[in-house]
Design a protein around this motif. Structure first.
Motif, PDB file in Angstrom:
ATOM      1  N   LEU A 186     111.706  49.949  68.270  1.00 39.52           N
ATOM      2  CA  LEU A 186     110.020  49.215  68.471  1.00 39.52           C
ATOM      3  C   LEU A 186     109.688  49.014  66.742  1.00 39.52           C
ATOM      4  O   LEU A 186     109.321  49.883  65.924  1.00 39.52           O
ATOM      5  CB  LEU A 186     108.761  50.466  69.106  1.00 39.52           C
ATOM      6  CG  LEU A 186     109.459  51.679  69.886  1.00 39.52           C
ATOM      7  CD1 LEU A 186     108.272  52.760  70.086  1.00 39.52           C
ATOM      8  CD2 LEU A 186     109.334  51.185  71.393  1.00 39.52           C
ATOM      9  N   GLN A 187     110.084  47.862  67.245  1.00 38.65           N
ATOM     10  CA  GLN A 187     108.883  46.984  65.494  1.00 38.65           C
ATOM     11  C   GLN A 187     108.301  46.224  66.034  1.00 38.65           C
ATOM     12  O   GLN A 187     107.596  45.589  66.659  1.00 38.65           O
ATOM     13  CB  GLN A 187     110.642  46.103  65.254  1.00 38.65           C
ATOM     14  CG  GLN A 187     110.087  45.645  63.985  1.00 38.65           C
ATOM     15  CD  GLN A 187     111.737  44.710  63.950  1.00 38.65           C
ATOM     16  OE1 GLN A 187     112.587  44.922  64.495  1.00 38.65           O
ATOM     17  NE2 GLN A 187     111.766  44.368  62.010  1.00 38.65           N
ATOM     18  N   TRP A 188     107.221  46.417  64.820  1.00 37.90           N
ATOM     19  CA  TRP A 188     105.845  44.979  65.098  1.00 37.90           C
ATOM     20  C   TRP A 188     105.267  45.108  63.182  1.00 37.90           C
ATOM     21  O   TRP A 188     106.074  44.891  62.396  1.00 37.90           O
ATOM     22  CB  TRP A 188     103.754  46.628  64.344  1.00 37.90           C
ATOM     23  CG  TRP A 188     104.661  47.401  64.265  1.00 37.90           C
ATOM     24  CD1 TRP A 188     103.931  47.332  62.718  1.00 37.90           C
ATOM     25  CD2 TRP A 188     105.412  48.830  64.025  1.00 37.90           C
ATOM     26  NE1 TRP A 188     104.184  48.543  61.841  1.00 37.90           N
ATOM     27  CE2 TRP A 188     104.650  49.858  62.490  1.00 37.90           C
ATOM     28  CE3 TRP A 188     106.000  49.511  64.623  1.00 37.90           C
ATOM     29  CZ2 TRP A 188     104.800  50.981  61.436  1.00 37.90           C
ATOM     30  CZ3 TRP A 188     106.817  50.987  64.186  1.00 37.90           C
ATOM     31  CH2 TRP A 188     105.849  51.897  62.797  1.00 37.90           C
ATOM     32  N   GLY A 189     104.621  44.098  63.035  1.00 36.54           N
ATOM     33  CA  GLY A 189     103.984  43.467  62.748  1.00 36.54           C
ATOM     34  C   GLY A 189     103.631  44.050  61.640  1.00 36.54           C
ATOM     35  O   GLY A 189     103.027  44.396  61.794  1.00 36.54           O
ATOM     36  N   GLY A 190     102.495  42.669  60.734  1.00 31.48           N
ATOM     37  CA  GLY A 190     101.649  42.864  59.904  1.00 31.48           C
ATOM     38  C   GLY A 190     100.113  43.666  60.385  1.00 31.48           C
ATOM     39  O   GLY A 190      98.913  43.817  60.303  1.00 31.48           O
ATOM     40  N   ASP A 191      99.326  43.228  61.631  1.00 34.78           N
ATOM     41  CA  ASP A 191      98.579  42.902  61.858  1.00 34.78           C
ATOM     42  C   ASP A 191      98.584  44.096  63.072  1.00 34.78           C
ATOM     43  O   ASP A 191      99.256  45.529  63.476  1.00 34.78           O
ATOM     44  CB  ASP A 191      98.795  42.330  64.413  1.00 34.78           C
ATOM     45  CG  ASP A 191      97.582  42.338  64.856  1.00 34.78           C
ATOM     46  OD1 ASP A 191      96.799  43.470  64.565  1.00 34.78           O
ATOM     47  OD2 ASP A 191      97.350  41.530  65.472  1.00 34.78           O
ATOM     48  N   PRO A 192      97.620  45.470  62.824  1.00 34.50           N
ATOM     49  CA  PRO A 192      97.369  46.905  62.959  1.00 34.50           C
ATOM     50  C   PRO A 192      97.418  47.347  64.325  1.00 34.50           C
ATOM     51  O   PRO A 192      97.956  48.563  64.914  1.00 34.50           O
ATOM     52  CB  PRO A 192      95.640  47.258  62.178  1.00 34.50           C
ATOM     53  CG  PRO A 192      95.215  46.147  61.813  1.00 34.50           C
ATOM     54  CD  PRO A 192      96.309  44.597  61.898  1.00 34.50           C
ATOM     55  N   ARG A 193      97.123  45.949  65.426  1.00 42.23           N
ATOM     56  CA  ARG A 193      97.142  46.704  66.927  1.00 42.23           C
ATOM     57  C   ARG A 193      98.706  46.462  67.302  1.00 42.23           C
ATOM     58  O   ARG A 193      99.010  47.037  67.627  1.00 42.23           O
ATOM     59  CB  ARG A 193      96.865  44.937  66.989  1.00 42.23           C
ATOM     60  CG  ARG A 193      94.729  45.758  67.100  1.00 42.23           C
ATOM     61  CD  ARG A 193      93.968  44.509  67.813  1.00 42.23           C
ATOM     62  NE  ARG A 193      94.548  42.816  67.053  1.00 42.23           N
ATOM     63  CZ  ARG A 193      93.809  41.686  66.866  1.00 42.23           C
ATOM     64  NH1 ARG A 193      92.230  41.744  67.297  1.00 42.23           N
ATOM     65  NH2 ARG A 193      94.395  40.996  66.207  1.00 42.23           N
ATOM     66  N   GLU A 194      99.676  46.145  66.363  1.00 41.58           N
ATOM     67  CA  GLU A 194     100.423  46.401  66.159  1.00 41.58           C
ATOM     68  C   GLU A 194     101.459  47.444  66.751  1.00 41.58           C
ATOM     69  O   GLU A 194     102.267  48.063  67.887  1.00 41.58           O
ATOM     70  CB  GLU A 194     101.435  45.146  65.999  1.00 41.58           C
ATOM     71  CG  GLU A 194     101.160  43.745  66.896  1.00 41.58           C
ATOM     72  CD  GLU A 194     101.852  42.735  66.014  1.00 41.58           C
ATOM     73  OE1 GLU A 194     102.846  42.854  65.211  1.00 41.58           O
ATOM     74  OE2 GLU A 194     101.599  41.240  65.947  1.00 41.58           O
ATOM     75  N   LYS A 195     100.608  47.997  64.941  1.00 40.43           N
ATOM     76  CA  LYS A 195     101.034  48.678  64.540  1.00 40.43           C
ATOM     77  C   LYS A 195     100.918  50.077  65.633  1.00 40.43           C
ATOM     78  O   LYS A 195     101.514  50.899  66.283  1.00 40.43           O
ATOM     79  CB  LYS A 195     100.989  49.201  63.044  1.00 40.43           C
ATOM     80  CG  LYS A 195     101.278  50.239  62.509  1.00 40.43           C
ATOM     81  CD  LYS A 195     100.521  50.340  61.228  1.00 40.43           C
ATOM     82  CE  LYS A 195     100.813  51.713  60.335  1.00 40.43           C
ATOM     83  NZ  LYS A 195     100.385  51.997  59.316  1.00 40.43           N
ATOM     84  N   ALA A 196      99.817  49.664  66.298  1.00 41.15           N
ATOM     85  CA  ALA A 196      99.130  50.503  66.656  1.00 41.15           C
ATOM     86  C   ALA A 196      99.282  51.694  68.258  1.00 41.15           C
ATOM     87  O   ALA A 196      99.835  52.396  68.807  1.00 41.15           O
ATOM     88  CB  ALA A 196      97.312  50.921  66.806  1.00 41.15           C
ATOM     89  N   ALA A 197      99.904  50.098  68.874  1.00 38.32           N
ATOM     90  CA  ALA A 197     100.510  50.023  69.901  1.00 38.32           C
ATOM     91  C   ALA A 197     101.597  50.766  70.392  1.00 38.32           C
ATOM     92  O   ALA A 197     102.555  51.590  71.327  1.00 38.32           O
ATOM     93  CB  ALA A 197     100.690  48.393  70.467  1.00 38.32           C
ATOM     94  N   ALA A 198     103.114  50.558  68.850  1.00 34.14           N
ATOM     95  CA  ALA A 198     104.053  51.111  68.764  1.00 34.14           C
ATOM     96  C   ALA A 198     103.999  52.567  68.565  1.00 34.14           C
ATOM     97  O   ALA A 198     104.931  52.983  68.952  1.00 34.14           O
ATOM     98  CB  ALA A 198     104.885  50.068  67.594  1.00 34.14           C
TER      99      ALA A 198
END
Length: 130
Positions: A75-87
């Motif tokens: 599960l890899q995310w970018g700089g958007d904190p919403r992506e981080k939260a979802a992962a």
């Protein structure tokens, strides 16, 4: 710092979207997985909706016979904190719903408790962002 969780899971425990979504709901998170994912497909952006906002991350799987767990999920995310939260939410749900082993961004083993605590921390930071 890498922005990913690595999850090791037995192939027979690999959950479908409905199972992960049920685990997310049982934990009280307001995240919806918007699309199905396919075992061993090419890495793909998995769109999600988090608290009514677009979110998502890259979801990929591969075989992992070295660990005895069978499948590696990234599960890899970018700089958007919403992506981080979802992962983070999905990693927490997978840990709660299956016998998976989760490694955090630094490659350290993450317990169910530490995943839940980190997810809470990320979501608190997200409230400030929105």
């Amino acid at each position: 710092m890498p922005r990913k969780y690595t999850i090791l899971i037995n192939k027979q425990e690999f959950p479908d979207r409905a199972t992960v979504q049920a685990a997310i709901r049982s934990l009280g998170y307001k995240l919806t997985l918007e699309e199905d994912y396919v075992l061993f497909a090419a890495p793909k952006y998995l769109p999600c909706t988090l608290q009514g906002e677009d979110a998502g991350f890259t979801f990929s799987t591969s075989e992992n016979s070295e660990t005895g767990k069978g499948i590696t999920i990234n599960l890899q995310w970018g700089g958007d904190p919403r992506e981080k939260a979802a992962a983070h939410i999905v990693a927490t749900a997978l840990a709660q719903a299956t016998g998976s082993v989760v490694h955090d961004c630094n490659g350290n083993l993450a317990s169910k408790e530490s995943l839940a605590a980190e997810t809470r921390k990320v979501l608190e930071g997200l409230e400030e962002y929105l």
